[in-house]
Design a protein around this motif. Structure first.
Motif, PDB file in Angstrom:
ATOM      1  N   VAL A   1       3.833   5.061   7.059  1.00 52.25           N
ATOM      2  CA  VAL A   1       2.587   3.636   7.782  1.00 52.25           C
ATOM      3  C   VAL A   1       1.507   3.620   6.966  1.00 52.25           C
ATOM      4  O   VAL A   1       0.822   4.395   6.333  1.00 52.25           O
ATOM      5  CB  VAL A   1       2.487   4.482   8.982  1.00 52.25           C
ATOM      6  N   GLY A   2       1.422   2.353   6.299  1.00 56.18           N
ATOM      7  CA  GLY A   2       0.337   1.612   5.567  1.00 56.18           C
ATOM      8  C   GLY A   2      -0.830   0.436   5.995  1.00 56.18           C
ATOM      9  O   GLY A   2      -0.228  -0.090   6.964  1.00 56.18           O
ATOM     10  N   SER A   3      -2.007   0.579   5.703  1.00 56.27           N
ATOM     11  CA  SER A   3      -1.958  -0.254   6.085  1.00 56.27           C
ATOM     12  C   SER A   3      -3.499  -1.290   4.804  1.00 56.27           C
ATOM     13  O   SER A   3      -3.759  -0.109   3.570  1.00 56.27           O
ATOM     14  CB  SER A   3      -3.465  -0.083   6.606  1.00 56.27           C
ATOM     15  N   HIS A   4      -3.598  -1.572   4.255  1.00 52.46           N
ATOM     16  CA  HIS A   4      -4.922  -2.614   3.270  1.00 52.46           C
ATOM     17  C   HIS A   4      -5.380  -3.819   3.745  1.00 52.46           C
ATOM     18  O   HIS A   4      -5.020  -4.942   4.402  1.00 52.46           O
ATOM     19  CB  HIS A   4      -4.281  -2.846   2.307  1.00 52.46           C
ATOM     20  N   ASP A   5      -6.664  -3.526   3.955  1.00 53.22           N
ATOM     21  CA  ASP A   5      -7.701  -4.627   5.113  1.00 53.22           C
ATOM     22  C   ASP A   5      -7.009  -5.114   6.156  1.00 53.22           C
ATOM     23  O   ASP A   5      -6.506  -4.247   7.648  1.00 53.22           O
ATOM     24  CB  ASP A   5      -7.627  -5.899   3.901  1.00 53.22           C
ATOM     25  N   SER A   6      -6.221  -6.671   6.563  1.00 54.07           N
ATOM     26  CA  SER A   6      -5.500  -6.749   7.203  1.00 54.07           C
ATOM     27  C   SER A   6      -4.193  -6.642   7.515  1.00 54.07           C
ATOM     28  O   SER A   6      -3.237  -7.543   8.335  1.00 54.07           O
ATOM     29  CB  SER A   6      -5.826  -8.910   7.354  1.00 54.07           C
ATOM     30  N   PHE A   7      -3.669  -6.339   6.237  1.00 55.96           N
ATOM     31  CA  PHE A   7      -2.114  -6.161   6.477  1.00 55.96           C
ATOM     32  C   PHE A   7      -1.630  -4.917   6.348  1.00 55.96           C
ATOM     33  O   PHE A   7      -2.421  -3.773   5.929  1.00 55.96           O
ATOM     34  CB  PHE A   7      -1.553  -6.228   4.219  1.00 55.96           C
ATOM     35  N   GLY A   8      -0.555  -4.549   7.011  1.00 56.33           N
ATOM     36  CA  GLY A   8       0.038  -3.509   7.547  1.00 56.33           C
ATOM     37  C   GLY A   8       1.452  -3.631   7.362  1.00 56.33           C
ATOM     38  O   GLY A   8       2.044  -4.693   7.368  1.00 56.33           O
ATOM     39  N   TRP A   9       1.773  -2.247   6.877  1.00 58.33           N
ATOM     40  CA  TRP A   9       3.053  -2.150   6.952  1.00 58.33           C
ATOM     41  C   TRP A   9       3.894  -0.321   7.403  1.00 58.33           C
ATOM     42  O   TRP A   9       2.545   0.369   7.792  1.00 58.33           O
ATOM     43  CB  TRP A   9       3.576  -2.668   5.563  1.00 58.33           C
TER      44      TRP A   9
END
Length: 872
Positions: A399-407
Motif C-alpha cells: 500500500v502506498g501513498s503520496h499526498d492525496s494520491f494512493g495505490w
C-alpha cells in the motif's frame, strides 16, 4: 462547511452504523477533538477511504464485544441470528458430505447471492457447495475485530455474487498485548455440549506490527433420539401416515408393473418396528417400517482448530507491506441410520405377504413381477460420515501513498480441500448378484460375516477449490468543485478458479446404496476493471458512482453500474438512496457437474387426488431424482435500490429506516421435483418442457417412481422490505447506566413463480418465509459489572399451500427467545462471563409431522455458558 464536526459524525456512526446490529446493539462513543486529523478508512461498499462513515449505502456493524454478548462460540451462529438473514441459512447437518458447512443468506435471496469478504477481499465459495457459497465455519471467531454487513447490491464494486449484499469479516490488526480465554456450554437437553479456548496476541513497533490468534472449538453430536420432536412417534399405529420417524425402506417389495407395495417375509426381523409390525400405507399397499431415529443424528459433532497471523511493516514513509495468513482445520462426525435403498429382483426371487381389501393377510408367495426391494441393511451397521476440511488463505499486499494520491496491490491465494469419508454403505451389484444366486439371506438371522463384508462399501468424496487473485488500484482526488474535490478509485482484477470434485468409482457409477454424487472439474479465469467516484455536489449533497466490467473465460461478460447519493437534510438528519445492477455467474458445478442421484422431498398432489386423499392429508415423501448440470446457463442479473433516512434525534437517541427492493432475472436453479409436479398438473404427463417424471406403468395416474431435474435459468423473483432501527444509550440511574436497541426487518413481498415458468405469487408468510424478524437488546453497566438481555422474534407462518388456489393453509406459531449475559471485570485484568441462551427452553417451531425448518431454528434448547478471559 456546515457545522457538522468530526465528533458528531463519529458519534452518529457509532450509534447508527456501528452499533446497529441484528445480533445485539450496544452504544459506542468514538471521540475526536475538533480540528484533529482523523484517519480516512474504507467502509464496506466503497473502495474510497473517507472520514464520514455514514455513507450512501446502509452498513450494519457487529463488533467483537457484541459477538461476545450473544454467547455464541462461532461467527456462523452469530450471523444466523440476524434479522437480515431473513429466511434462515444452511447449518451443519449430520450424515451428509455438507455436514461441515454453514452459510449466510441475506434477504432470503440465497446464500450464493451473498458475497463474503475477508478483510475486504473476496472469499471463494466452498467446493463442497459447488463453489456457490462461502462456508463460514472456516472463519476463526477469536480473530474477528468486527463484521460489516452491506445490505444493498454491490456488484459494481466487488463483482459477481454481491446481489443481495455483502458480509465483510474484518480480522484483528495492530493488536497489542495478550489475551487468553476459555468458554464452556452446558445444554439442559442431551447433546450439543461445547467448549472453546483461544489465544490472541500482538506487538506494535515503530515501523510495524504483528497480530496472531489460535483457537480450538469442540461441539458434541445431537442424536435424533435426544429430542422428543425428532424421535419417532406412534410407531405401532395401524396406518403408516400416522407415524413419524418411520421409513418404508425396511423390508418391502415394489411391484414395477402395478406400482403396489407388499411386505417381505423378511419383515419378521427384530430390528424392524415391532419385530415385523405391518402398516396400512393406503391405496391397497401394506408395508413394514424401520425407526431411523433410533440411530441417526441431527447435528454433527464438530472439532475446529484455526491459526491466524497478520502483520504490516513500513518499507518507507510512503510504502507499507501488509500480509496475513489463515489456516483452519474443521472436522465433523455425523451419523445416518443404516443404509437404505433399493435393488432389483426378477420374478420369483423374494417371498411377499399378500393382503385382502380388509387388511387381512391371505398368504405368502413369490413375487410374480420384476420389482425393487426397499431394504434396510441393518447388518452392515450405521452410515458414519467423517469430514475433514482444510482451509488456507494468504493475502500479501503493498500500500502506498503520496499526498492525496494512493495505490495498492494485493495477491490473494485460497485453497480449500474438503474430504468426506463414509462407512456403512452397500454395493448394489453385489447385493443383486447374491440375491440372484440365492445367497442373500432375508431371514431374521441375517447374512454371514463374509457376505456382509462383500456388500459393505466405504465412500470417499473429495472437493477442492484453488483460488488466486491479483488486484491493483489507485485512489486520488481530481477536479475541484466548490464543495470539495472529487475522490476517485480506479482498479483492475485478475482471478483464477480451479475446481475439482472426486468421488469413488462405485459411487460415481450409481452402484452404492445409501450414497449419491458424482465427480466434476473445471477452471475459469476472470478479468475485471472498475472505477468509483465520490462527488461533493454541494456541501450537503454527495453523489457516489461506480462501474465495473467483468470478462469470464467460460460464459461471457457482464457490466454493472451503481449510483448512490447522500443528502444532509438538516443537522442530524441524513437521506440516502442507491440503485445498482448486479450479476451472479453460474458456478463451475452449475455448468460442469456430472449427473448426480438425490433423494428429493416433494408432494405428489396428483397421485393423492387419484387415490382420493384430501390435500390437507397429502404428505411430502422422498423420491429418487437425478440432477443434471447445464453448460448453456446464462448469468443471473439483478436490480437493487435502497432508500434510507437516518435521524439523530438527540445525543442519546437515534433511528433509521431503510426501504429495499431487489429484483433478480434469469435465476439459476434446479427445476425442483415439486416444480415438475406442478407443471405436470398443467401440461399433462409426458409433456414437461424440462426434466422428466417417471410413473409406474408409464401411465399418468401411476405412482411416482423417479424423476430427472435439470439446472436452468428461471424467470426470477422480486422482494422488497423495510429495515428499522431505534437506539437509545446513556440512560443514567442510581443503579447503573442503561441502553437499548431494536432492529426489525419487515418483508413486504416475495414474488416468485409457483413452479418453473408458472404463475407468480407473493409467497411471504409461507412455511420457511416469515414476514417479520426482530431483535431487541437491553444493556446495563454498573462499575465493573455489565449485563444484557436479548429478545429475538421469528414471525408465524403457514404450514402448507393449496396446490390449486395457492392459498396458505394451517398455522405455524411465532417464536420468541431470550438470551441473558453477565460479565464482571476483575481487578487483575480478568473477565468472568456467565450466560443463558434460550432462557425459556423453546423448541423449534414444529409442523403437524413434528418437522422443523433447520435453517430458521436450532434444536439446542436452554444452554448455560461460562467464560473466563485473562488479558496481559
Amino acid at each position: 462547511m456546515r457545522a457538522n464536526s468530526v465528533l458528531a459524525k463519529a458519534i452518529r456512526f457509532a450509534l447508527i452504523g456501528g452499533a446497529t446490529t441484528a445480533a445485539l446493539s450496544t452504544s459506542v462513543a468514538i471521540a475526536a477533538e475538533d480540528g484533529a486529523k482523523v484517519e480516512r478508512i474504507e467502509v464496506t461498499g466503497s473502495r474510497i477511504k473517507r472520514t464520514d462513515l455514514e455513507g450512501s449505502s446502509p452498513v450494519t456493524t457487529i463488533d467483537a464485544s457484541q459477538i461476545e454478548k450473544t454467547g455464541e462460540l462461532s461467527i456462523t451462529d452469530v450471523l444466523r441470528r440476524s434479522n437480515l438473514n431473513s429466511f434462515g441459512s444452511f447449518s451443519e447437518r449430520s450424515g451428509s458430505s455438507a455436514q461441515s458447512q454453514a452459510t449466510i443468506n441475506l434477504r432470503g435471496a440465497g446464500s450464493d447471492r451473498t458475497l463474503v469478504l475477508l478483510n475486504g477481499k473476496r472469499m471463494p465459495g466452498s467446493p463442497t457447495l459447488g463453489g456457490t457459497a462461502v462456508n463460514l465455519n472456516t472463519i476463526p471467531t477469536a480473530a474477528i475485530e468486527r463484521v460489516e454487513v452491506l445490505t444493498d447490491g454491490a456488484s459494481a464494486v466487488y463483482g459477481s455474487d454481491a446481489v443481495a449484499g455483502v458480509v465483510n469479516i474484518i480480522l484483528k490488526q495492530g493488536y497489542e498485548g495478550l489475551e487468553v480465554s476459555a468458554t464452556a456450554t452446558q445444554p439442559t437437553q442431551d447433546g450439543g455440549e461445547e467448549w472453546k479456548a483461544h489465544i490472541v496476541g500482538g506487538t506494535v513497533g515503530e515501523k510495524g506490527n504483528v497480530t496472531f490468534s489460535f483457537e480450538h472449538l469442540n461441539r458434541e453430536i445431537i442424536y435424533q433420539r435426544d429430542r422428543w420432536f425428532s424421535s419417532s412417534t406412534n410407531v405401532l399405529a395401524p396406518k403408516f401416515d400416522d407415524t413419524t420417524g418411520v421409513s418404508i425402506y425396511a423390508r418391502n417389495f415394489l411391484d414395477m408393473t402395478t406400482g403396489g407395495f407388499q411386505p417381505l417375509t423378511a419383515c419378521n426381523n427384530p430390528k424392524m418396528v415391532g419385530g415385523g409390525h405391518i402398516y396400512d400405507a393406503g391405496s391397497g399397499d401394506y408395508v413394514c417400517g424401520y425407526d431411523y431415529t433410533s440411530e441417526a443424528a441431527d447435528h454433527a459433532a464438530r472439532s475446529y482448530t484455526a491459526g491466524y497471523v497478520n502483520g504490516e511493516y513500513e518499507l518507507s514513509d510512503e510504502i507499507t507491506f501488509k500480509g496475513q495468513g489463515l489456516f483452519a482445520r474443521n472436522e465433523t462426525f455425523g451419523r445416518y441410520a443404516p443404509a437404505a435403498g433399493w435393488f432389483n429382483v426378477a420374478p420369483g426371487q423374494v417371498d411377499v405377504q399378500n393382503y385382502d381389501a380388509a387388511g387381512n393377510m391371505t398368504g405368502v408367495n413369490k413375487n410374480q413381477n420384476a420389482g425393487r426391494v426397499y431394504y434396510r441393511f441393518t447388518d452392515v451397521g450405521t452410515r458414519d460420515a467423517n469430514t475433514i476440511d482444510y482451509s488456507t488463505d494468504i493475502q500479501l499486499g503493498l500500500v502506498g501513498s503520496h499526498d492525496s494520491f494512493g495505490w495498492d496491490v494485493t495477491y490473494h491465494y485460497n485453497l480449500a480441500e474438503n474430504s468426506n469419508y463414509g462407512t456403512g454403505y452397500v454395493h448394489r451389484p453385489t447385493v443383486e448378484k447374491y440375491v440372484k444366486d440365492g445367497i442373500f439371506n432375508f431371514g431374521p438371522e441375517g447374512n454371514s460375516a463374509s457376505v456382509i463384508a462383500d456388500m459393505a462399501h466405504q465412500t470417499l468424496k473429495q472437493d477442492i477449490m484453488e483460488f488466486q487473485s491479483l488486484n491493483a488500484g489507485v485512489n486520488f482526488e481530481a477536479i475541484e468543485l466548490p464543495a470539495g474535490n472529487i475522490g476517485w478509485y480506479v482498479g483492475a482484477e485478475a482471478l483464477q478458479y480451479k475446481y475439482e470434485a472426486n468421488v469413488d468409482a462405485q459411487t460415481a457409477a450409481g452402484d452404492v446404496i445409501g450414497s449419491s454424487g458424482n465427480g466434476s472439474s473445471g477452471d475459469r479465469d476472470v478479468y475485471a476493471v472498475f472505477a468509483e467516484s465520490i462527488i461533493p455536489v454541494t456541501e450537503d449533497l454527495e453523489l457516489n458512482l461506480a462501474y465495473r466490467y467483468d470478462k469470464y473465460s467460460d460464459f461471457g461478460s457482464a457490466t454493472t453500474p451503481k449510483v448512490a447519493l447522500r443528502y444532509q437534510v438538516i443537522d442530524g438528519v441524513v437521506f440516502r438512496a442507491s440503485w445498482g445492477q448486479g450479476f451472479r455467474a453460474p458456478s463451475l458445478s452449475d455448468l460442469l457437474a456430472a449427473d448426480a442421484f438425490s433423494a428429493d422431498t416433494a408432494t405428489d398432489y396428483h397421485y393423492c387426488d387419484v387415490q382420493g386423499t384430501p390435500v390437507a392429508e397429502c404428505k411430502a415423501k422422498q423420491y429418487d431424482v437425478t440432477r443434471k448440470a447445464n453448460k448453456e446457463l446464462d448469468p443471473e442479473t439483478s436490480d437493487f435500490y435502497n432508500l434510507g433516512l437516518v435521524w439523530d434525534i438527540t445525543d442519546n437517541l437515534s433511528t433509521k429506516v431503510e426501504y429495499y427492493n431487489l429484483k433478480i432475472d434469469d435465476v439459476i436453479t434446479f427445476v425442483s421435483l415439486d416444480s415438475l409436479l406442478k407443471e405436470e398438473q398443467k401440461v399433462g404427463y409426458g409433456n414437461l418442457s424440462r426434466g422428466e417424471i417417471v410413473r409406474a406403468g408409464n401411465t399418468a395416474d401411476g405412482k411416482l417412481l423417479a424423476a430427472t431435474t435439470p439446472k436452468a435459468n428461471g424467470n426470477g423473483f422480486e422482494t422488497s422490505g423495510i429495515d428499522f432501527n431505534i437506539t437509545y444509550s446513556g440512560f443514567e440511574t442510581a443503579i447503573g447506566e442503561f441502553g437499548t436497541s431494536y432492529d426489525l426487518t419487515y418483508v413486504l413481498n416475495y414474488d416468485e413463480e409457483e413452479y418453473f415458468d408458472g404463475p407468480v405469487n407473493d409467497k411471504i408468510g409461507r412455511n420457511g418465509m416469515p414476514q417479520i424478524r426482530f431483535t431487541w437488546a437491553i444493556d446495563w453497566t454498573y462499575g465493573e459489572h455489565s449485563a444484557s438481555i436479548i429478545s429475538q422474534y421469528i414471525d408465524s407462518q403457514a404450514e402448507r399451500t393449496d396446490p390449486k388456489t395457492y392459498q396458505q393453509i394451517g398455522h405455524l406459531t411465532s417464536q420468541t427467545t431470550f438470551d441473558l449475559s453477565y460479565a464482571y471485570n476483575t481487578s487483575w485484568n480478568g473477565k468472568i462471563g456467565l450466560g443463558i441462551r434460550n432462557l425459556t427452553n423453546e423448541d423449534p417451531v414444529l409442523n403437524s409431522d413434528l418437522e422443523y425448518d433447520s435453517s430458521l431454528y436450532n434444536l439446542y434448547g436452554r444452554t448455560y455458558t461460562m467464560t473466563y478471559t485473562q488479558k496481559f
